[in-house]
Design an enzyme around this catalytic site. Structure first.
Site, short mmCIF file in Angstrom:
data_model
loop_
_atom_site.label_atom_id
_atom_site.label_comp_id
_atom_site.label_asym_id
_atom_site.label_seq_id
_atom_site.Cartn_x
_atom_site.Cartn_y
_atom_site.Cartn_z
N GLU C 31 46.80 28.08 36.74
CA GLU C 31 46.47 29.52 36.54
C GLU C 31 47.24 30.35 37.73
O GLU C 31 46.44 29.30 38.87
CB GLU C 31 45.43 30.03 36.41
CG GLU C 31 43.93 29.28 37.02
CD GLU C 31 42.66 30.09 37.27
OE1 GLU C 31 42.45 31.39 37.89
OE2 GLU C 31 41.35 30.13 37.57
N LYS C 92 45.33 41.90 36.62
CA LYS C 92 45.23 40.08 36.41
C LYS C 92 44.97 39.99 34.68
O LYS C 92 44.93 41.20 34.35
CB LYS C 92 43.26 40.54 36.58
CG LYS C 92 42.54 39.12 36.45
CD LYS C 92 41.41 39.95 37.20
CE LYS C 92 40.32 38.49 36.19
NZ LYS C 92 39.49 38.77 36.39
N VAL C 112 42.58 32.45 33.49
CA VAL C 112 41.80 31.74 32.30
C VAL C 112 42.44 31.31 30.45
O VAL C 112 43.52 30.44 30.16
CB VAL C 112 40.26 30.68 32.19
CG1 VAL C 112 39.89 29.82 30.92
CG2 VAL C 112 40.34 29.90 33.47
N ASP C 144 29.71 42.50 26.55
CA ASP C 144 30.54 42.06 27.15
C ASP C 144 30.73 40.71 27.33
O ASP C 144 30.17 39.97 27.86
CB ASP C 144 30.60 42.81 29.03
CG ASP C 144 31.88 42.86 29.59
OD1 ASP C 144 32.92 41.92 29.71
OD2 ASP C 144 30.99 42.67 31.07
N SER C 146 34.22 37.68 27.53
CA SER C 146 34.95 37.12 27.99
C SER C 146 36.02 37.12 26.90
O SER C 146 35.69 35.91 26.18
CB SER C 146 35.04 35.78 28.96
OG SER C 146 37.00 35.35 29.64
N ALA C 147 37.55 37.06 27.28
CA ALA C 147 38.45 36.62 25.87
C ALA C 147 38.48 35.10 26.39
O ALA C 147 39.14 34.75 25.70
CB ALA C 147 39.49 37.25 25.85
N ASP C 148 38.33 34.45 27.51
CA ASP C 148 38.53 32.78 27.35
C ASP C 148 37.76 32.16 25.81
O ASP C 148 38.44 31.87 25.71
CB ASP C 148 37.69 32.76 28.38
CG ASP C 148 38.14 33.46 30.27
OD1 ASP C 148 39.27 33.96 30.09
OD2 ASP C 148 37.88 32.65 31.26
N LYS C 165 30.48 29.55 36.18
CA LYS C 165 29.26 30.16 37.11
C LYS C 165 28.68 30.51 36.06
O LYS C 165 28.04 31.00 35.67
CB LYS C 165 30.55 31.44 37.91
CG LYS C 165 31.39 31.15 38.31
CD LYS C 165 31.91 32.24 39.75
CE LYS C 165 32.97 31.10 40.21
NZ LYS C 165 34.13 32.33 39.03
MN LIG Z 1 34.71 41.26 30.28
#
Ligand SMILES: [Mn+2]
Ligand SMILES: [Mn+2]
Ligand SMILES: [Mn+2]
Lengths: 320, 320, 320
Positions: C31, C92, C112, C144, C146-148, C165
């Site tokens: 990445e 980003k 990612v 909230d 992540s789209a990961d 993390k």
């Molecule tokens: Mn977010």
């Protein structure tokens, strides 16, 4: 098993399922988690055989799905089912576990999610089970939601069940199915069944009234080409075969109270509550569970028969 | 309709859409829920015709999508639109309802989710609507989230809208679109429009500044081959056409208070709040709603025209 | 770049990656967000080069992914990496941003999610990163996430990481991965690593014990044809290379307390907490971060080598 020096992890078909596919006969997928983890021994093996026989009695071929020594098998034979019913090292496999389990040579039983996904990959269109997984109580905090729902959202198959167990948050589960685009129709009802009880307390938008109409809905999904989500056929127990609703509600209440008292949480909740139901209902919840799965196996077979192309349409005659 | 003795549930194309496809002309998909459930009679039929005319006026062919007697139609004709605008048995169909509705021979209007998915399946790349569904207020407890979001996450289409209605939890809806990978770009703005009002109170990462740039973004998605999610083009009303923001905020506040007082919940919330807006703004919210959809239809047509291959590239000349 | 008068937004391959593909050599995706946003200058450029060299040292070809002037490049060259490491206008890019960024000619670094999805689209099977995105603390209210996670749920790739993390809600993140069907296996461990620390406090169902076994699991996914989700290989730091767990826990505690005090929220939380870790550990957290990514790059290369077809199987010999 290796092919050209490289391990081959492809799906394997039991001999009876291979034959059915060759002959274009209707097939019904069955899960193995019910056998390995859902029912106590030795009843589990007997019931597994009764489920398969019920499918046959209604004109279709059963394909119980599971993993033996890393091989993912569509249509376990009787010895393999016996192995999964009796062995102590049988992993519970959801879709995400199938590849790692294969690579590590595991024995495993497939959940609703894994059975649906494997069946669809194998070209089987109908699957009979007891109840679906769903959104757990307290999931707003714990995020504990079954992979059954997300898997069904992308798996074009018809699943016959009796709703979801009241141990879960049934309302949130229905909302998630709506959000994820999973079709839910009652079988001859517009009330969502409550697994052990006929009426689970929620309305449904659709009722399908015959095996043929279910088969039509599945055909419509394919012809339209718009959705690849599952069609859930929610098949309630007749009122006179259900667990007495008052007993059900009281057992659930005391079970939830005990959970809180003893601080049971996470993956221990469902087995704890099922054991509580079993003991407080003096085994009646277990007998109801078995009736549910046999009824669903029968309906699934009728749907598979209704969906099967007429022999003439297959383009081959009887051996002459 | 049956083919070879078996019912055929395939998508059906209206004559004007068939002709447009044959000639490679730009097409814009339109939803029918707005007509059947979103606007009051008799305005709804008049507005439905104005929307189609607006698409034509901007050089594209309208394809209003809906279901008549179980037939899923891409490009309803005027009589069919009139039927959906006036009949009382018109079901509101999301993606998951389409197959069961077909099998049961229903009349139905398609939601944003269903219209997007049907349009994409029919090869239509642009869809104009008013506002998207989203995450409902209190969804953290109720799990009530529209299937629009999950459907858009897997449907490669460009949707022109004016954001989501403030009746929903707009912030949570934007988070869900981020999580699900739905692209959101403002049309000549980096503020997410608030449907009735120009500025919905949230920033956007991207602005697209012409119909050609929107068409380029859609082309980039196809060429890259990485995502199959929708591109949401959030097209705000000009400030002088919006509902007065102070009136909007006060109407929302009193509406939410009344909801709580009267214990309105679940599926009754949105119709209740829309009716509240209608009555408290003396019809101005409705007029704004109509302006929104006409503006979006115009922009969608411009995008479809910008995306259409140049006539020469189609490999056929004018009839000689 | 235009083809036949129309802008072409297709993936572009760096010369070294083109050569590797032609020769059937193993490739590891990397990445670029780590370079542009994850590490401070000027260390970031040096580390980016060390990561690529580590992949080469272990027998594979690195393909760092990013966008330059709207071109989505698989295998940035050194000058392009230097540009992303030093420029101030680097966006980003998650998956949903890629098409709009291309249409607007942006420079961008891939997250990612985006790196996984682009790599898979480019036919690359292994990706090395530091830590995954996940469910944010307070996500039950803020939504909230992540789209990961959702991207990995539909992207067939092997991702080597050191967990997520502790700034995130790790338990909720693991639940979401289960719900979404993302496979998670420890590398030689059944404890989920905690990024900076060896043990993140949660059990895993599966351990894979060699690069070959990881490659087998990825092959099994392909052969079975049942799932298209990612395989996460969670590769913990050895205990003697981790951040001291007591220091980690204390730093996290004070960081979360400061967040609350200062009212930091939303997108500002992660940069704030990472800066807090950096300053309170006197740079040790940063050094640990670099060790993690180099170790993961090495393991990813070993997996890619193990997965590569034997030269003989490729059907071509050495140049004679
Ligand atoms: Mn977010
Ligand atoms: Mn769970
Ligand atoms: Mn809803």
């Amino acid at each position: 098993r290796t092919v050209g020096g490289v391990t081959d992890f492809a799906l394997q078909f039991g001999a009876h399922v291979q034959r059915a596919r060759r002959e274009g006969r209707p097939v019904v997928a069955l899960e193995s988690t019910l056998v390995s983890h859902g029912l106590p021994r030795p009843d589990n093996l007997r019931v597994a055989r009764e489920i398969e026989q019920t499918v046959r009695d209604h004109g279709a071929v059963p394909a119980t799905i599971g993993m033996i020594g890393g091989r993912l098998i569509v249509g376990l034979d009787d010895a393999q089912i016996e192995h999964l019913a009796g062995a102590d090292d049988v992993a519970k496999l959801s879709v995400r576990d199938l590849a790692v389990a294969a690579a590590t040579g595991a024995n495993g039983a497939t959940t609703v999610a894994a059975t649906s996904a494997v069946a669809a990959a194998a070209g089987i269109d109908v699957f009979a089970t007891g109840g679906l997984g769903g959104v757990h109580r307290e999931a707003a905090q714990t995020f504990d939601e079954s992979a059954d729902l997300t898997t069904l959202a992308r798996t074009p198959i018809t699943v016959v069940c009796a709703g979801v167990k009241s141990l879960l948050d049934v309302g949130a589960t229905l909302e998630r199915m709506e959000t994820l685009g999973v079709t839910v129709a009652g079988y001859r009802t517009r009330r969502f069944p409550g697994f052990f009880v006929t009426d689970g307390g929620f309305d449904l938008d659709w009722s399908l009234d015959s095996a043929q109409q279910v088969a039509d809905a599945a055909a419509a999904r394919t012809h339209q080409g718009v959705s690849r989500a599952a069609l859930i056929v929610a098949n309630p127990l007749p009122p006179d075969e259900q667990l007495d609703p008052a007993l059900h509600d009281q057992t659930l209440r005391t079970g939830l109270a005990e959970l809180a008292e003893r601080g049971v949480s996470g993956k221990d909740v469902t087995p704890f509550l099922l054991a509580h139901f079993h003991s407080r209902t003096e085994g009646r919840s277990l007998a109801v569970n078995v009736r549910i799965i046999l009824r669903n196996a029968a309906l699934a077979a009728q749907i598979a028969v209704a969906a099967a192309p007429a022999p003439a349409a297959l383009g081959f005659g009887l051996p002459g």
